[in-house]
Design an enzyme around this catalytic site. Structure first.
Site, PDB file in Angstrom:
ATOM      1  N   ARG A  73       8.968  29.267 -64.174  1.00  0.00           N
ATOM      2  CA  ARG A  73       8.236  27.992 -64.147  1.00  0.00           C
ATOM      3  C   ARG A  73       8.416  27.275 -62.814  1.00  0.00           C
ATOM      4  NH1 ARG A  73       8.955  22.494 -66.641  1.00  0.00           N
ATOM      5  NH2 ARG A  73       6.956  21.829 -67.496  1.00  0.00           N
ATOM      6  N   ILE A  99       1.862  19.700 -65.492  1.00  0.00           N
ATOM      7  CA  ILE A  99       2.229  20.972 -66.127  1.00  0.00           C
ATOM      8  C   ILE A  99       2.829  20.588 -67.479  1.00  0.00           C
ATOM      9  CG2 ILE A  99       4.473  20.982 -64.927  1.00  0.00           C
ATOM     10  CD1 ILE A  99       4.444  24.026 -64.985  1.00  0.00           C
ATOM     11  N   SER A 100       2.389  21.277 -68.536  1.00  0.00           N
ATOM     12  CA  SER A 100       2.833  20.910 -69.890  1.00  0.00           C
ATOM     13  C   SER A 100       4.317  21.194 -70.083  1.00  0.00           C
ATOM     14  CB  SER A 100       2.041  21.703 -70.931  1.00  0.00           C
ATOM     15  OG  SER A 100       0.659  21.543 -70.736  1.00  0.00           O
ATOM     16  N   LYS A 101       4.925  20.475 -71.041  1.00  0.00           N
ATOM     17  CA  LYS A 101       6.331  20.702 -71.381  1.00  0.00           C
ATOM     18  C   LYS A 101       6.508  22.111 -71.952  1.00  0.00           C
ATOM     19  CE  LYS A 101       8.268  17.493 -73.997  1.00  0.00           C
ATOM     20  NZ  LYS A 101       8.604  16.228 -74.696  1.00  0.00           N
TER      21      LYS A 101
END
Ligand code: SAH
Length: 257
Positions: A73, A99-101
């Site tokens: 990530r 950016i999503s969790k």
């Protein structure tokens, strides 16, 4: 365009703006960035810890957990944010998007797989953003079609994914509200942006037996105008919709920019 890839942990020197910003995370009393190598501070160890957290949050699908453990990530975030890459938090990726969790990414993909054995077939992702979720999906699906309406992010994702060489990821620049008919029917559709109504094109492009997971705006979740996670199953007898927990995504917008 060829900006250097962020390394992990980030190297911060006195002149770098990140060294002045309060971004340095402290783990065990020693700033992560300043830890000498060989203290287990490599990115794989951070991902392993992230995966343990995801398990504690209730993610059970071992294929999803393995994909979360394998995709780096930190490659998808700005170098000033690299040290937060394995925290369960959304982070800015430019142009007002995030950016999503990891917790939300793994939860949604687990729902999408619905306990499937083996890989999903063709998957449509709405909202490529920086390309992180597309990379996770590439481990779990035969083909990933990922659409982004902002050209700047579409190009950023292309750059982020270039060295990862994922031949089954197809990045598309366009309005995802129209779906991508050429790849249809899809075994699964996943959206990373939420609107008032579910675009009919998505339901039309979903295969019978397929599943769609998307945030939708529904009163009563996070107050009025909040979002909830929607799971839609398409069967030969019609569609079945289930609303799950409250979520928080960027808005689904029409058109390209
Ligand atoms: N999948 C990303 C999350 C990106 S945030 C991740 O891995 O973290 C959601 C993205 O959806 C934003 O980049 C936003 O520009 C995009 N988006 C919003 N509406 C869209 C639309 N109609 N079509 C395609 N992308 C859209």
């Amino acid at each position: 365009m060829n900006k250097p890839r962020p390394s992990f942990p980030a190297r911060l020197d006195a002149k770098a703006p990140a060294a002045r910003a309060p971004l340095l995370k402290v783990a065990g009393g020693v700033p992560m960035a300043n830890r000498p190598a060989g203290l287990g501070m490599d990115s794989a160890a951070h991902r392993q810890r992230m995966v343990q957290l995801l398990q504690k949050q209730g993610v059970r699908d071992s294929a999803v957990l393995a994909a979360m453990a394998s995709v780096e990530r930190h490659r998808f975030v700005d170098s000033a944010l690299v040290n937060q890459a394995y925290e369960d938090t959304s982070l800015p990726i430019g142009l007002g998007q995030t950016i999503s969790k990891p917790g939300v990414v793994s939860r949604m993909i687990e729902l999408l797989r619905n306990g499937a054995e083996g890989k999903l077939g063709r998957v449509l992702e709405i909202g490529t953003g920086c390309g992180y979720q597309a990379a996770v999906l590439s481990q779990l699906a035969q083909e990933v079609y990922s659409m982004e309406r902002l050209r700047g992010l579409h190009e950023k994702a292309r750059e982020n994914l270039r060295t990862m060489r994922l031949p089954n990821v197809h990045l598309l620049f366009g309005d995802g509200m129209e779906g991508y008919a050429r790849g249809a029917p899809y075994a699964a559709i996943i959206a990373a942006a939420g609107g008032e109504a579910l675009p009919q094109a998505w339901v039309d492009q979903l295969a019978v037996g397929g599943r769609l997971v998307a945030p939708v705006v529904r009163d009563g979740f996070n107050g009025s105008g909040g979002q909830a996670l929607l799971v839609l199953d398409k069967t030969s007898g019609g569609v079945r919709q289930t609303l799950l927990e409250a979520v928080h995504f960027v808005p689904l917008k029409s058109g390209v920019a």
